[in-house]
Design an enzyme around this catalytic site. Sequence first.
Site, short mmCIF file in Angstrom:
data_model
loop_
_atom_site.label_atom_id
_atom_site.label_comp_id
_atom_site.label_asym_id
_atom_site.label_seq_id
_atom_site.Cartn_x
_atom_site.Cartn_y
_atom_site.Cartn_z
N ASN A 139 11.41 -20.75 46.80
CA ASN A 139 12.46 -20.33 47.74
C ASN A 139 13.19 -21.52 48.35
O ASN A 139 12.55 -22.42 48.92
CB ASN A 139 11.82 -19.56 48.90
CG ASN A 139 11.43 -18.15 48.52
OD1 ASN A 139 11.43 -17.79 47.35
ND2 ASN A 139 11.10 -17.34 49.51
N ASP A 177 14.36 -10.99 51.39
CA ASP A 177 13.49 -12.08 51.80
C ASP A 177 12.88 -11.75 53.17
O ASP A 177 13.61 -11.40 54.10
CB ASP A 177 14.36 -13.36 51.89
CG ASP A 177 13.56 -14.63 52.06
OD1 ASP A 177 12.39 -14.66 51.64
OD2 ASP A 177 14.13 -15.61 52.61
N ALA A 217 10.43 -24.30 50.55
CA ALA A 217 10.34 -25.31 49.49
C ALA A 217 11.58 -26.20 49.37
O ALA A 217 11.81 -26.81 48.33
CB ALA A 217 10.05 -24.62 48.17
P1 13P Z 1 13.46 -23.54 53.24
O1 13P Z 1 13.72 -23.44 54.69
O2 13P Z 1 12.49 -24.66 52.93
O3 13P Z 1 14.67 -23.63 52.42
O4 13P Z 1 12.68 -22.19 52.80
C1 13P Z 1 13.38 -21.02 52.52
C2 13P Z 1 12.50 -19.84 52.38
O5 13P Z 1 11.29 -19.91 52.28
C3 13P Z 1 13.16 -18.53 52.33
O6 13P Z 1 12.23 -17.48 52.33
O1 G3H Z 2 12.78 -17.96 55.18
C1 G3H Z 2 13.79 -17.79 55.82
C2 G3H Z 2 15.12 -18.01 55.25
O2 G3H Z 2 15.44 -19.38 55.28
C3 G3H Z 2 16.14 -17.13 55.90
O3 G3H Z 2 16.48 -17.57 57.15
O4 G3H Z 2 16.39 -15.60 58.69
O5 G3H Z 2 17.84 -17.61 59.19
O6 G3H Z 2 18.44 -16.02 57.35
P1 G3H Z 2 17.35 -16.64 58.18
ZN ZN Z 3 10.43 -17.83 53.41
#
Ligand code: 13P
Ligand code: G3H
Ligand code: ZN
Length: 327
Positions: free
Chosen positions: A272, A97, A231
């Site tokens: 996500n 991600d 989301a």
């Molecule tokens: P949220 O913070 O809304 O759960 O989004 C997560 C996300 O986009 C991870 O890439």
């Molecule tokens: O989009 C981001 C995700 O919620 C991951 O967050 O970088 O704190 O692990 P993080």
């Molecule tokens: Zn994200």
Amino acid sequence: MEKQNVHYSQLGLVNTKAIFEKAMAGKYAIPAYNFNNLEQLQAIITACADTNSPVIIQVSKGARNYANETMLRFMAMGAVRMAREMGSNIPICLHLDHGDSYDLCVSCIESGFSSVMIDGSHLPYDENVALTKKVVEYAHQFDVSVEGELGVLAGIEDEVAAEHSTYTKPEQVEDFVKKTGVDSLAISIGTSHGAYKFKLKPGESVPPLRFDILDECEKRIPGFPIVLHGASSIVQEYVVMINSYGGKMDGAVGVPEEQLRQAAASAVCKINIDSDGRLAFTAKIRECFAKDPKEFDPRKYLGEARKELVKLIRHKNEAVLGSAGKA
Ligand code: 13P
Ligand code: G3H
Ligand code: ZN
């Protein structure tokens, strides 16, 4: 000891190709749940196996630093085995991600990821195209899927920060997809990362996402998988629980489920979710400590948190994303 490279197929994982094709045809979205630890991963697999839902388990750069990349690879392998031993054949995709560099994407592919995101959304357009194309050229040699991003989401996470959001420009999407060869595209239509997605005055309700931008994108790249970040719904039941057990999350608000249902029925193939899982976990742990201040066995409070996360994910798959029963 040297790091061993492994291809995702050896871990029993799948890329996004077939699962996105089915999701597009069936008008639902594949859930992409972030995880950082054992209990989160157990909950994701249990809930997705129980609901017979395909799933993307995703890891941010921060999660990778937290959990250790080798540990993560074996956790993903264990996740597949666990599902199979539960008698479930759900497709499981391991995704990076918000990859922020070519080298990070390569390293994840070498360690068994079946899909990576290269997030060049903060770069000038041409640089985003060049970086994304470079990752695609490497990834496709190994049949690994690549997600790109156009438009910037607001919100701050550990490693994912953006001060100002900009909506995706629909006039760029066709050119971006053609030039880069990406397999899916994340767009910015009003969501943001984290627990504070909208600043509302008293009495105001959450503004609708920019479905007009989504429609415009769909028109220009018909049938192409679109991804929605940021989301989480920021389930209010958990915000209330957290606040009532000593937390302080006033004003936390997210995307209403009805809007996510609408998105899932469109070309949005991947949704996500991270923050809602964090909230469920935190709410239960706070409740455990408040109800039994003597408790100090992590299995007790993490076990309760894991149970709650299973409940939340089942609900998402069944009642929001429509992925239940689609494995
Ligand atoms: P949220 O913070 O809304 O759960 O989004 C997560 C996300 O986009 C991870 O890439
Ligand atoms: O989009 C981001 C995700 O919620 C991951 O967050 O970088 O704190 O692990 P993080
Ligand atoms: Zn994200």
